[in-house]
Design a protein around this motif. Structure first.
Motif, short mmCIF file in Angstrom:
data_model
loop_
_atom_site.label_atom_id
_atom_site.label_comp_id
_atom_site.label_asym_id
_atom_site.label_seq_id
_atom_site.Cartn_x
_atom_site.Cartn_y
_atom_site.Cartn_z
N GLY A 1 0.83 -1.20 0.00
CA GLY A 1 0.00 0.00 0.00
C GLY A 1 0.86 1.25 0.00
N ASN A 2 1.07 1.79 -1.20
CA ASN A 2 1.96 2.96 -1.32
C ASN A 2 1.82 3.49 -2.74
N LEU A 3 1.75 4.78 -2.92
CA LEU A 3 1.57 5.34 -4.26
C LEU A 3 2.86 5.93 -4.82
N ILE A 4 3.97 5.81 -4.10
CA ILE A 4 5.22 6.39 -4.57
C ILE A 4 6.25 5.30 -4.85
N CYS A 5 6.69 4.58 -3.82
CA CYS A 5 7.78 3.61 -3.98
C CYS A 5 7.53 2.57 -5.09
N PRO A 6 6.36 1.94 -5.17
CA PRO A 6 6.21 0.84 -6.14
C PRO A 6 6.29 1.27 -7.59
N ILE A 7 6.10 2.55 -7.88
CA ILE A 7 6.05 3.02 -9.27
C ILE A 7 7.34 2.68 -10.02
N SER A 8 8.47 2.69 -9.32
CA SER A 8 9.76 2.55 -9.98
C SER A 8 10.18 1.10 -10.21
N PHE A 9 9.38 0.14 -9.74
CA PHE A 9 9.82 -1.25 -9.80
C PHE A 9 8.83 -2.10 -10.59
N GLN A 10 9.28 -2.67 -11.72
CA GLN A 10 8.46 -3.57 -12.50
C GLN A 10 8.43 -4.94 -11.81
N LEU A 11 7.24 -5.50 -11.67
CA LEU A 11 7.11 -6.79 -11.00
C LEU A 11 6.86 -7.93 -11.98
N GLY A 12 6.86 -7.62 -13.30
CA GLY A 12 6.64 -8.65 -14.30
C GLY A 12 5.18 -8.78 -14.72
N THR A 13 4.33 -7.87 -14.27
CA THR A 13 2.91 -7.94 -14.63
C THR A 13 2.69 -7.45 -16.06
#
Ligand code: GTP
Ligand code: MG
Length: 109
Positions: free
Chosen positions: A85-97
């Motif tokens: 749950g975060n709108l900043i950190c996850p944006i920079s990391f591709q998870l393969g989706t």
């Protein structure tokens, strides 16, 4: 992706319940701690794997691969991934989706 408490797991539960009669569904659930969200996905009918980040606001593709290795991925038609749950950190990391979905939760007047 969404801010904390915006409804990520609720959307995943609803999606599972809507599709589970026709599709085999797996869920990778990322959270800072606990396995509550993965348990909710399992209760809704999916096969789930929890990733705990140990308090970090991100997780990365290599963690996705570890989670995938614990699933027999060819058994599934659809893989859902809940980010932390975060709108900043996850944006920079591709998870393969293949697709990313953002939930925006707004207050009402
Ligand atoms: N009003 C309203 N509440 C909702 C909706 N979706 C979920 N909720 C409620 O919001 C709360 C949090 O929902 P979750 O689905 O757990 O949210 P989340 O984004 O997975 O939360 P974290 O994983 O903890 O970041 C729960 O009490 C839900 O019942 C919605 O569409 N509208
Ligand atoms: Mg959740």
């Amino acid at each position: 992706m969404a801010s904390p408490g915006a409804g990520k797991t609720s959307l995943i539960e609803w999606t599972i319940k809507s599709l589970i009669n026709d599709y085999q569904i797996a869920v990778i659930d990322g959270d800072l701690a606990s396995c509550i969200d993965a348990d909710r996905a399992s209760a809704a009918g999916a096969t789930s794997v929890q990733i705990n980040t140990g308090g970090q606001c991100i997780w990365t593709l290599s963690w996705s691969i570890m989670a995938l290795n614990s699933l027999h991925i060819s058994d599934f038609d659809l893989l859902l991934v809940e980010n932390v749950g975060n709108l900043i950190c996850p944006i920079s990391f591709q998870l393969g989706t293949h697709k990313n979905i953002l939930i925006a939760s707004c207050t009402r007047r």
